[in-house]
Scaffold this active site. Structure first.
Site, PDB file in Angstrom:
ATOM      1  N   ASP A   1      77.339  60.152  68.042  1.00 17.36           N
ATOM      2  CA  ASP A   1      77.443  59.847  66.608  1.00 17.36           C
ATOM      3  C   ASP A   1      78.903  59.661  66.224  1.00 17.36           C
ATOM      4  O   ASP A   1      79.574  60.597  65.784  1.00 17.36           O
ATOM      5  CB  ASP A   1      76.808  60.961  65.777  1.00 17.36           C
ATOM      6  CG  ASP A   1      76.781  60.619  64.286  1.00 17.36           C
ATOM      7  OD1 ASP A   1      77.094  59.466  63.941  1.00 17.36           O
ATOM      8  OD2 ASP A   1      76.457  61.500  63.480  1.00 17.36           O
ATOM      9  N   HIS A  52      80.940  68.136  61.563  1.00 13.70           N
ATOM     10  CA  HIS A  52      80.528  68.652  60.263  1.00 13.70           C
ATOM     11  C   HIS A  52      80.861  70.123  60.052  1.00 13.70           C
ATOM     12  O   HIS A  52      80.199  70.802  59.267  1.00 13.70           O
ATOM     13  CB  HIS A  52      79.018  68.448  60.075  1.00 13.70           C
ATOM     14  CG  HIS A  52      78.636  67.023  59.854  1.00 13.70           C
ATOM     15  ND1 HIS A  52      77.370  66.633  59.468  1.00 13.70           N
ATOM     16  CD2 HIS A  52      79.350  65.868  59.972  1.00 13.70           C
ATOM     17  CE1 HIS A  52      77.323  65.313  59.353  1.00 13.70           C
ATOM     18  NE2 HIS A  52      78.512  64.836  59.658  1.00 13.70           N
ATOM     19  N   LYS A  77      76.080  69.239  56.454  1.00 18.71           N
ATOM     20  CA  LYS A  77      77.395  68.627  56.295  1.00 18.71           C
ATOM     21  C   LYS A  77      78.325  69.662  55.684  1.00 18.71           C
ATOM     22  O   LYS A  77      77.887  70.486  54.866  1.00 18.71           O
ATOM     23  CB  LYS A  77      77.286  67.408  55.369  1.00 18.71           C
ATOM     24  CG  LYS A  77      78.587  66.682  55.088  1.00 18.71           C
ATOM     25  CD  LYS A  77      78.840  65.560  56.052  1.00 18.71           C
ATOM     26  CE  LYS A  77      79.960  64.649  55.570  1.00 18.71           C
ATOM     27  NZ  LYS A  77      80.261  63.602  56.526  1.00 18.71           N
ATOM     28  N   ASP A  96      84.649  60.950  62.767  1.00 18.00           N
ATOM     29  CA  ASP A  96      83.810  60.214  63.720  1.00 18.00           C
ATOM     30  C   ASP A  96      84.619  59.405  64.730  1.00 18.00           C
ATOM     31  O   ASP A  96      84.356  58.232  64.956  1.00 18.00           O
ATOM     32  CB  ASP A  96      82.835  59.307  62.964  1.00 18.00           C
ATOM     33  CG  ASP A  96      81.802  60.119  62.212  1.00 18.00           C
ATOM     34  OD1 ASP A  96      81.013  60.813  62.859  1.00 18.00           O
ATOM     35  OD2 ASP A  96      81.776  60.057  60.962  1.00 18.00           O
ATOM     36  N   ASP A 135      76.137  68.464  63.947  1.00 19.08           N
ATOM     37  CA  ASP A 135      77.091  67.377  64.165  1.00 19.08           C
ATOM     38  C   ASP A 135      78.458  68.001  64.402  1.00 19.08           C
ATOM     39  O   ASP A 135      78.937  68.783  63.586  1.00 19.08           O
ATOM     40  CB  ASP A 135      77.120  66.451  62.954  1.00 19.08           C
ATOM     41  CG  ASP A 135      77.976  65.217  63.169  1.00 19.08           C
ATOM     42  OD1 ASP A 135      79.167  65.374  63.517  1.00 19.08           O
ATOM     43  OD2 ASP A 135      77.473  64.100  62.986  1.00 19.08           O
ATOM     44  N   ASP A 156      85.598  65.035  59.128  1.00 21.24           N
ATOM     45  CA  ASP A 156      84.492  64.342  59.810  1.00 21.24           C
ATOM     46  C   ASP A 156      84.816  62.859  59.936  1.00 21.24           C
ATOM     47  O   ASP A 156      84.264  62.017  59.242  1.00 21.24           O
ATOM     48  CB  ASP A 156      83.204  64.553  59.013  1.00 21.24           C
ATOM     49  CG  ASP A 156      82.024  63.823  59.637  1.00 21.24           C
ATOM     50  OD1 ASP A 156      82.007  63.692  60.869  1.00 21.24           O
ATOM     51  OD2 ASP A 156      81.131  63.389  58.890  1.00 21.24           O
ATOM     52  N   GLU A 207      69.968  67.802  59.192  1.00 18.73           N
ATOM     53  CA  GLU A 207      71.397  67.857  59.535  1.00 18.73           C
ATOM     54  C   GLU A 207      72.240  68.282  58.336  1.00 18.73           C
ATOM     55  O   GLU A 207      72.120  67.725  57.249  1.00 18.73           O
ATOM     56  CB  GLU A 207      71.855  66.488  60.029  1.00 18.73           C
ATOM     57  CG  GLU A 207      73.323  66.399  60.360  1.00 18.73           C
ATOM     58  CD  GLU A 207      73.733  65.020  60.836  1.00 18.73           C
ATOM     59  OE1 GLU A 207      74.934  64.812  61.087  1.00 18.73           O
ATOM     60  OE2 GLU A 207      72.849  64.136  60.944  1.00 18.73           O
ATOM     61  N   TRP A 230      69.647  63.275  57.261  1.00 15.65           N
ATOM     62  CA  TRP A 230      70.937  63.702  56.716  1.00 15.65           C
ATOM     63  C   TRP A 230      71.137  63.003  55.390  1.00 15.65           C
ATOM     64  O   TRP A 230      71.036  61.779  55.292  1.00 15.65           O
ATOM     65  CB  TRP A 230      72.099  63.338  57.643  1.00 15.65           C
ATOM     66  CG  TRP A 230      73.424  63.548  56.956  1.00 15.65           C
ATOM     67  CD1 TRP A 230      74.056  64.731  56.752  1.00 15.65           C
ATOM     68  CD2 TRP A 230      74.247  62.539  56.333  1.00 15.65           C
ATOM     69  NE1 TRP A 230      75.222  64.545  56.052  1.00 15.65           N
ATOM     70  CE2 TRP A 230      75.365  63.206  55.772  1.00 15.65           C
ATOM     71  CE3 TRP A 230      74.141  61.159  56.185  1.00 15.65           C
ATOM     72  CZ2 TRP A 230      76.361  62.529  55.090  1.00 15.65           C
ATOM     73  CZ3 TRP A 230      75.136  60.479  55.495  1.00 15.65           C
ATOM     74  CH2 TRP A 230      76.238  61.157  54.967  1.00 15.65           C
ATOM     75  N   HIS A 289      74.583  66.153  67.520  1.00 18.28           N
ATOM     76  CA  HIS A 289      75.255  64.882  67.269  1.00 18.28           C
ATOM     77  C   HIS A 289      76.691  65.018  67.752  1.00 18.28           C
ATOM     78  O   HIS A 289      77.467  65.810  67.201  1.00 18.28           O
ATOM     79  CB  HIS A 289      75.217  64.537  65.778  1.00 18.28           C
ATOM     80  CG  HIS A 289      74.019  63.733  65.391  1.00 18.28           C
ATOM     81  ND1 HIS A 289      73.927  63.042  64.206  1.00 18.28           N
ATOM     82  CD2 HIS A 289      72.868  63.483  66.054  1.00 18.28           C
ATOM     83  CE1 HIS A 289      72.763  62.413  64.147  1.00 18.28           C
ATOM     84  NE2 HIS A 289      72.107  62.672  65.252  1.00 18.28           N
TER      85      HIS A 289
END
Length: 380
Positions: A327, A263, A229, A297, A260, A295, A227, A186, A287
């Site tokens: 993640d 994302h 984004k 997390d 992800d 994003d 990956e 990524w 993820h």
């Protein structure tokens, strides 16, 4: 314990009446690998000798005490987290700056398995497999927000060599520990405002990736993933490695596409993507995170989005095409608790899916009886 066993026995009878054996569901859950992300424990800072400020859109909120300051402390924290998780503990995913040591003058483009010797000894002793992720952020060679897509060939060379080095580390992990390592690429490349040329950075990224992956490494030892984004801080207008770019790249080059869950647009269903991809190009690295408005997390919770994701993960996994890694990173709470709460919630979502009598639901659906399908789902 006796009370729990009685409650379980009563619940088991109810499930058996619906054609589902909870003990078989739990046994299957034990066989689904989960890679625990190491970077929750060190706030994605890593342990290189040269301290780098967090860049590339990576931000960690909070200053809860106890951040791991070296790999030994991080392994100690992971030991405790793994003890608090039920079932088989299969894997741990490292980012490439979570090294045991760096030699004098050594940089990311020349790291090797020797820099992770402590991790390998620990993984062998714990019967764990290791995954690896190159780190393209928090470094002076992430120049103007660009790494593998940078117009300067020298900067691209540094990051290409870093990618190659991480692939060789992953290969060594796979050979040594007896389970293919996943190496996930990524890059944070992008622009804060609308670029004059959208295509050129993507052509440079494409060329960099093709060179990075030029060496054919057996999938018995290494699985490559890429990956995408949506956007990030400082790259709000344009991301070089978009979902469209990487989905096409993965299909063309036989790589895993990494999805992800933070994302994508907040209202976009990542769960719906699993069947769409699995029925065509095949393999997905998932993820698992929780984005709140962006994003961000957050630690994953057992919400509707996670339940839907767990359901689709169970329905689309034949044991070979889906790979799961946590993640997220939250420094506002106890980091070990963050690992355990998030991992348990993912396990819960999978178990709930495994306990659903989906044969009956599918039969109603195939017969066009959507009323029964709705009623049965609500009853569950």
């Amino acid at each position: 314990m006796e009370k729990i066993e009685k409650l379980f026995a009563a619940a088991r009878e109810i499930y058996l009446d619906r054609g589902v054996d909870p003990q078989k569901a739990m046994a299957r859950l034990d066989e689904i690998p989960l890679s625990i992300h190491a970077w929750q424990g060190d706030d994605v800072v890593g342990f290189e000798k040269t301290a780098h400020a967090l860049t590339g859109g990576c931000q960690v909120t909070g200053n809860y005490p106890g951040r791991a300051r070296n790999s030994e402390e991080l392994r100690s924290d992971l030991d405790l987290a793994l003890k608090l998780l039920p079932g088989k503990k299969n894997r741990v995913c490292l980012q490439s700056h979570e090294v045991d040591f760096m030699n004098p003058g050594q940089e990311r483009d020349s790291i090797g398995p020797e820099n992770f010797s402590g991790w390998l000894d620990w993984a062998k002793a714990k019967n764990l497999a290791l995954d690896i992720a190159p780190v393209y952020y928090s470094h002076e060679k992430l120049d103007h927000g660009l790494s593998l897509s940078h117009p300067d060939a020298g900067i691209r060379r540094f990051w290409i060599d870093h990618t190659k080095a991480c692939r060789k580390i992953g290969e060594f992990f796979g050979k040594t520990l007896g389970s293919a390592a996943v190496s996930n690429v990524w890059v944070p490349d992008g622009f804060k405002d609308i670029p004059a040329d959208r295509r050129a950075p993507r052509e440079r990224l494409l060329a960099s990736l093709e060179e990075s992956f030029a060496e054919n490494i057996s999938e018995n030892y290494l699985l490559d993933a890429v990956e995408s984004k949506l956007f990030g801080i400082g790259v709000e207008a344009y991301t070089v490695g978009s979902h469209d770019f990487y989905l096409t790249f993965a299909a063309k080059h036989g790589k895993l596409i990494c999805l992800d869950t933070g994302h994508f647009h907040p209202t976009e269903s990542i769960a719906d993507k699993l069947s769409a991809i699995c029925c065509q190009q095949g393999r997905i690295l998932l993820h698992i995170s929780r984005g709140v408005r962006w994003d961000s997390d957050h630690v994953i919770v057992l919400d509707d989005a996670l339940l839907d994701l767990g359901r689709e993960a169970v329905r689309n996994d034949n044991g070979k095409n889906l790979f799961f890694t946590l993640d997220y990173f939250d420094a506002s709470i106890n980091r070990i608790a963050a690992w355990v709460v998030g991992a348990r919630n993912w396990q819960k979502s999978l178990l709930i899916a495994l306990l659903e009598p989906d044969d009956g639901l599918c039969q109603s659906e195939y017969a066009g009886d959507f009323t029964s399908r709705l009623a049965e789902r609500e009853e569950m």
